[in-house]
Write an enzyme that holds these catalytic residues in place. Structure first.
Site, PDB file in Angstrom:
ATOM      1  N   HIS A 508       0.827  -1.204   0.000  1.00  0.00           N
ATOM      2  CA  HIS A 508       0.000   0.000   0.000  1.00  0.00           C
ATOM      3  C   HIS A 508       0.864   1.258   0.000  1.00  0.00           C
ATOM      4  O   HIS A 508       0.909   1.995  -0.981  1.00  0.00           O
ATOM      5  CB  HIS A 508      -0.941  -0.035   1.199  1.00  0.00           C
ATOM      6  N   HIS A 513       1.398   4.909  -2.894  1.00  0.00           N
ATOM      7  CA  HIS A 513       1.527   6.288  -2.418  1.00  0.00           C
ATOM      8  C   HIS A 513       2.918   6.861  -2.670  1.00  0.00           C
ATOM      9  O   HIS A 513       3.074   7.933  -3.268  1.00  0.00           O
ATOM     10  CB  HIS A 513       1.245   6.346  -0.914  1.00  0.00           C
ATOM     11  N   HIS A 699      -3.718   0.774  -6.500  1.00  0.00           N
ATOM     12  CA  HIS A 699      -4.020   1.378  -5.204  1.00  0.00           C
ATOM     13  C   HIS A 699      -5.410   0.972  -4.714  1.00  0.00           C
ATOM     14  O   HIS A 699      -5.595   0.630  -3.543  1.00  0.00           O
ATOM     15  CB  HIS A 699      -3.921   2.903  -5.273  1.00  0.00           C
ATOM     16  N   ASN A 703      -6.398  -0.835  -1.098  1.00  0.00           N
ATOM     17  CA  ASN A 703      -6.876   0.159  -0.124  1.00  0.00           C
ATOM     18  C   ASN A 703      -8.340  -0.024   0.260  1.00  0.00           C
ATOM     19  O   ASN A 703      -8.666  -0.095   1.444  1.00  0.00           O
ATOM     20  CB  ASN A 703      -6.675   1.581  -0.657  1.00  0.00           C
ATOM     21  N   ILE A 847      -6.458   8.808  -1.138  1.00  0.00           N
ATOM     22  CA  ILE A 847      -6.796   8.621   0.268  1.00  0.00           C
ATOM     23  C   ILE A 847      -5.879   7.533   0.830  1.00  0.00           C
ATOM     24  O   ILE A 847      -5.376   6.701   0.077  1.00  0.00           O
ATOM     25  CB  ILE A 847      -8.269   8.221   0.470  1.00  0.00           C
TER      26      ILE A 847
END
Length: 847
Positions: A508, A513, A699, A703, A847
């Site tokens: 993750h 990110h 992602h 997530n 997010i």
């Protein structure tokens, strides 16, 4: 009067009417009344908002440079009626030829958000649209005028001569000068190391290594803030006080929009860390344990009494942990029911579900084909001794459906979830704290019905007399009853703890990110908004810098939520740096990743040229459809602008972008030979497809299922506090007498569990203004007809994929699509409604 009616000024010159759409500054989604009143006062004194058109071309060829029109004033500023969130104004411009750019000057007191300008009936051209979407601060804050361009895309070599100086000026502004502390009105995109995670001025325990810029701790770059160094360590950047977390610098246009509720998230993170800092000073301090699984279920069904609830309420505002604050007056916390226990409260404990989640859970990207038996280690034997597996054929052959080991390997029937080599170097350090973990290997067998069954789990510890003496391995096999069954449940829990940590830190944080942020920065620094590749990639960078900045301030910092609730503790980010050493950009492409992990083989007779070795691998099946839809869209788009490899090679902005991305953004890997050369159209389309895949679908897959599967902590605990009970010990006797109690005392403690669940509930939610794959915020993002048609084709293909996902989930022969817990695989279902849905692929890491 007649001239005005027909669009002419008194001197006979043509005028062009435009519609401006803007938003005022808002705070907590409520209009800032004081700012609006002050802007009204400024209006009275002649300090207004003005617009000037800049010509891209002009019929009078005597002009050597762009013609800039007279300032057009935004009339009738609305300082009242604050309930209107979008304001529309009509502005009249002097006609100067085809407008290609726009100068905006704000002489008000307060910034505003300029959404669009649309010019109607431009002589000879019709409508000209400017998609601005930018905050415009008062002119006193800018060294250069704010420039916006129409939505026509141009390669650098094809840019109208009049616009070239403005194109270059805008990029120059966005790069900044590399010095000084950046302020909210600055529009600077620049690079920095991850040197702001620790706080050595507080004490030595809060110091953390600088990540990036060294061979020991390589790392992608983050956005520069320019804050001063700490007093204790000049290499560490000082941190903002928690109360100012929302003020952490990112370029203003990268901040969350009003509907994203940035303040909601900011206060949520800020306050929970305040609470953690004061109440969980050490991980071995636990206030209450869950006494039973029935006790755990009260968290979702009827509420659970928290002895510190009043303390929580005083420290955590309503918006965060609202599930705790919104109680029945009895001090009861109640969370939404996670999908994994919605239909069946105990199916999560089955071996079937334990294995299925490796293919269709929240971390479906770690399982690999087992190619050799027993498994071996790649760790340096001079440092770590013998780290090879102790699993023997006798442990597993009775469960291979009549096959022997060699036959099972040859038939591609054996798989492994390997969390050994990545964790073993840190096990001794972690176990010196109150956390107790093992390095783990889990072997699985592919059954005839397409599902997996676990065969064996190996738990490993470093030798007590030194790492160089190798590992102490213990092997556990499946059991259903008695103390052996309880031991097996604990063995699976230790694997789940490791998989949870690897998921959060690597799958993750690091692999989505963190690695995407350098692409965001490089794109804004080197590719003009006029550049077609900027237009292609920009939607996939929305909010990424903002959420990452919040993460550095609240989540991944020293003493932050991640260190407090996930097993690596203070070593978490350091571990992710070590894993980054093996990060390879081309391997992030889904087909490459599947082949590298042995989950697929190249096969020209199969769809997409790949054959999955587990045909019912939901992440891969849905993911390949999404991947190739993205690839086709990118191919169609890029082929419109690049007719030859030479055009790619000669694109000066594109080459500067790719050079800077490699040498600065991922600068610790600048000498790797695997980077695409960016010499061909294929290089370009492969690169853009991979970027879009990582930012969107990859992602989403790791997530938005977090609450569905990890919202029930026993299913995916984030740390363990005890080692496996040994025979002839009081702990073993306790396990025999109270297996559920021992399980719950081994995994995450109650209060930390509630904090972790609260966090992932927020991170698993979609805001109401989310933009999903196959969608655009504006339908007028370009004037080029062919790219618009290609995008429409892409959007339709995405909708068709949704229909096929639903059909697969309804196919009862596909055992891994739903499983014993009755949770359909929807993590790669592209669209979603607002809220906690367990589906939806946003365009970006938002997010």
């Amino acid at each position: 009067m007649i001239d005005h009616m027909f669009g002419k000024t008194m001197d006979g010159n043509n005028i062009v009417k435009g519609k401006v759409v803007l938003k005022r500054k808002n705070v907590m989604d409520v209009n800032d009344v004081g700012a609006s009143v002050l802007d009204g006062v400024y209006e009275l004194f002649g300090q207004k908002i003005t617009f000037q058109l800049i010509s891209a071309s002009h019929p009078d060829h005597k002009f050597a440079e762009a013609k800039v029109g007279n300032p057009a004033i935004l009339e009738d500023w609305k300082s009242t009626n604050l309930s209107i969130k979008e304001l529309m104004y009509e502005v009249k411009f002097q006609w100067i030829g085809l407008p290609g750019a726009l100068v905006v000057k704000n002489d008000h007191h307060t910034e505003f958000f300029l959404k669009t300008l649309t010019l109607q009936d431009v002589p000879g051209y019709g409508q000209v649209h400017f998609d601005c979407n930018s905050w415009v601060y008062p002119s006193k804050y800018y060294e250069r005028d704010r420039i916006f361009f129409s939505n026509k895309a141009y390669l650098p070599s094809e840019t109208p001569e009049f616009l070239l100086p403005y194109r270059k000026q805008e990029l120059f502004t966005l790069r900044g000068n590399g010095s000084g502390e950046l302020k909210e009105w600055d529009r600077v995109y620049d690079y920095a190391f991850y040197n702001d995670l620790g706080d050595p001025d507080k004490d030595a325990d809060h110091a953390r290594p600088v990540l990036g810029g060294s061979s020991e701790y390589p790392y992608p770059r983050r956005g520069r803030t320019g804050r001063p160094s700490t007093k204790t360590d000049p290499k560490t950047e000082s941190r903002l006080p928690l109360l100012k977390s929302l003020d952490i610098y990112v370029p203003r246009d990268e901040r969350f929009g009003q509907l994203k509720l940035s303040d909601f998230l900011g206060y949520a993170f800020k306050s929970i860390v305040q609470f953690l800092s004061s109440e969980l000073l050490a991980l071995d301090i636990t206030y209450d344990e869950f006494d039973s699984f029935k006790d755990v279920l009260k968290t979702y069904e009827g509420g659970i009494k928290l002895p510190l609830l009043e303390k929580v309420r005083k420290n955590i505002p309503f918006e965060f942990l609202k599930v705790i604050s919104q109680t029945d007056g009895e001090g009861l916390a109640k969370f939404p029911m996670p999908q994994v226990i919605e239909e069946d409260k105990s199916a999560w404990r089955t071996d079937e579900e334990f294995a299925r989640e490796m293919l269709a859970g929240v971390n479906p990207v770690s399982i690999r084909l087992l190619k050799e038996f027993p498994p071996t280690s790649k760790l340096d034997s001079k440092v770590y001794g013998n780290q090879n597996s102790s699993i023997k054929a006798s442990h597993i052959e009775k469960n291979l459906d009549g096959l022997n080991i060699d036959e099972a390997i040859k038939a591609n029937k054996l798989f492994i979830l390997d969390h050994h080599d990545s964790l073993m170097p840190y096990v001794r350090l972690i176990n010196a704290t109150s956390t107790k973990i093992y390095a783990t290997r889990t072997l699985l067998f592919l059954k005839k019905d397409g599902s997996l069954k676990p065969l064996v789990i190996e738990l490993s510890l470093p030798h007590p007399q030194g790492n160089q003496l190798g590992a102490i391995n213990k092997v556990y096999t499946p059991a259903e009853h008695g103390v052996e069954g309880s031991i097996w449940q604990l063995a699976k829990a230790y694997v789940a703890v490791n998989d949870s940590g690897v998921h959060q830190l690597i799958s993750h944080w690091l692999n989505t990110h963190c690695v995407i942020e350098p692409f965001v920065i490089a794109t804004n620094r080197q590719l003009s908004v006029l550049h077609p590749i900027h237009k292609l990639l920009h939607p996939h960078f929305r909010d990424t810098m903002n959420i990452n900045a919040f993460a550095r301030q609240i989540l991944i910092n020293g003493g932050g939520i991640l260190e407090q609730t996930v097993f690596p503790g203070r070593y978490a980010m350091e571990m992710s740096s070590v894993i980054y050493k093996d990060w390879v950009f081309p391997d992030q492409a889904l087909p490459v990743d599947l082949v590298k992990r042995g989950m697929a083989i190249q096969d020209s007779n199969s769809q997409y040229g790949l054959r999955l070795l587990i045909e019912d691998y939901p992440y891969a099946v849905d993911g390949l459809e999404i991947w190739f839809a993205i690839k086709t869209w990118v191919d169609d788009y890029c082929s419109f602008y690049y007719k030859s490899d030479q055009m790619v090679h000669n694109d000066t902005e594109l080459q500067s972008w790719w050079k800077e991305l490699r040498e600065e953004g991922h600068g610790d890997k600048k000498n790797e030979t695997w980077w695409p050369k960016m010499h061909t159209c294929q290089d370009l389309t492969d690169t853009c497809t991979t970027i879009i895949w990582v930012a969107s679908a990859l992602h989403a897959s790791v997530n938005f299922g977090q609450y569905s599967y990890a919202g029930y902590l026993p299913n995916r605990p984030t740390l363990s506090r005890r080692l496996m009970p040994e025979p002839n010990t009081p702990e073993y006797d306790e396990l025999r007498e109270n297996p559920d109690g021992v399980f719950l005392k081994t995994i995450t403690a109650q209060l930390q569990a509630l904090i972790g669940v609260s966090l992932i509930e927020i991170l698993s939610r979609h805001p109401s203004d989310e933009v999903y794959l196959g969608q655009r915020e504006s339908s007028e993002w370009t004037t080029d007809a062919d790219p618009l048609k290609a995008f429409e084709k892409f959007s339709k293909k995405i909708r068709n994929i949704e229909e096929r996902i639903v059909k697969r989930n309804n196919d009862e022969t596909l055992k891994n699509r739903v499983g014993a817990v009755k949770v359909p695989y929807t993590l790669l279902y592209p669209s979603s409604k607002e809220g906690l849905t367990g589906m939806g692929i946003p365009n970006s890491v938002s997010i």
